[in-house]
Design an enzyme around this catalytic site. Structure first.
Site, PDB file in Angstrom:
ATOM      1  N   ASP A  28     -57.658  61.467 -35.189  1.00 34.54           N
ATOM      2  CA  ASP A  28     -58.826  61.692 -35.514  1.00 34.54           C
ATOM      3  C   ASP A  28     -59.624  61.267 -33.842  1.00 34.54           C
ATOM      4  O   ASP A  28     -59.461  60.882 -33.181  1.00 34.54           O
ATOM      5  CB  ASP A  28     -59.665  61.449 -35.946  1.00 34.54           C
ATOM      6  CG  ASP A  28     -61.288  61.362 -36.041  1.00 34.54           C
ATOM      7  OD1 ASP A  28     -61.504  62.871 -36.015  1.00 34.54           O
ATOM      8  OD2 ASP A  28     -62.104  60.377 -36.775  1.00 34.54           O
ATOM      9  N   ASP A  30     -64.029  60.831 -33.211  1.00 37.48           N
ATOM     10  CA  ASP A  30     -64.285  60.126 -33.189  1.00 37.48           C
ATOM     11  C   ASP A  30     -64.542  58.562 -33.959  1.00 37.48           C
ATOM     12  O   ASP A  30     -64.506  58.893 -35.033  1.00 37.48           O
ATOM     13  CB  ASP A  30     -65.823  60.425 -33.474  1.00 37.48           C
ATOM     14  CG  ASP A  30     -66.318  61.233 -32.511  1.00 37.48           C
ATOM     15  OD1 ASP A  30     -66.350  61.372 -31.650  1.00 37.48           O
ATOM     16  OD2 ASP A  30     -66.467  62.268 -33.007  1.00 37.48           O
TER      17      ASP A  30
HETATM   18 MG   LIG Z   1     -63.969  60.492 -37.284  1.00 38.81          MG
END
Ligand SMILES: [Mg+2]
Ligand SMILES: [Zn+2]
Length: 180
Positions: A28, A30
């Protein structure tokens, strides 16, 4: 044979018997690679801050011969807050920094849609996981997903791949240490 599949075969043999046998680490963005914005989205390079240790951890994945992929939701595009071109340019700069540190992002899969769009790629939906598996000839046992949110875990569970949560107990670097 493509670079990606040579790399995958190398990773396969290197890690055979080590218990993990991974071809890729899928991240992922962020909250894993870069810090979460306290409010809202990273829509300006000036707001993109690598989390401590993340550049080194990504370099380590690449140097170990594994693919490094990103699967990210960026609904700021679908919400009309910014453009795909702007997010793409932030990703170019992010990848430039990563390469300067010895890492390499092999591919980024991004959902640009808003929650109401009903797409099949916004996590916890898994179209981007299926695309990554098709692109790199992987099954769900060939990679782990590393995220920081419950929908990341849910997407990994639906995909059938391993999952690791980045939280106050473990960073991306901790996870990479454990697997590589
Ligand atoms: Mg995230
Ligand atoms: Zn989508």
């Amino acid at each position: 044979m493509s670079d990606a599949s040579e790399k995958k075969d190398a990773a396969q043999s290197q890690y055979a018997g080590r218990g993990h046998n991974l071809k890729a680490i899928v991240l992922d963005r962020d909250g894993v690679i870069n810090e979460l914005m306290r409010e809202g989205y990273v829509m300006d390079w000036a707001d993109f801050r690598f989390r401590p240790g993340s550049l080194d951890a990504i370099a380590r994945i690449h140097k170990a011969g594994l693919l490094t992929l990103i699967i990210t939701n960026q609904s700021c595009i679908g919400r009309g807050m910014t453009t795909r071109e702007n997010i793409d340019s932030i990703h170019q700069r992010m990848m430039g920094q990563i390469e300067e540190h010895g890492g390499k992002i092999d591919k980024i899969y991004m959902c640009p849609h808003a929650p109401d769009d009903g797409c099949d790629c916004r996590k916890p939906e898994i179209a981007n996981f299926k695309r990554a598996m098709a692109d790199f000839d992987m099954g769900p046992d060939d990679f782990i997903y590393i995220g920081d949110y419950k929908t990341d875990r849910e997407a990994a569970e639906r995909t059938g791949c391993g999952f690791e949560m980045v939280d106050e107990r473990q960073s991306l670097a901790d996870v990479v240490d454990r697997y590589l």
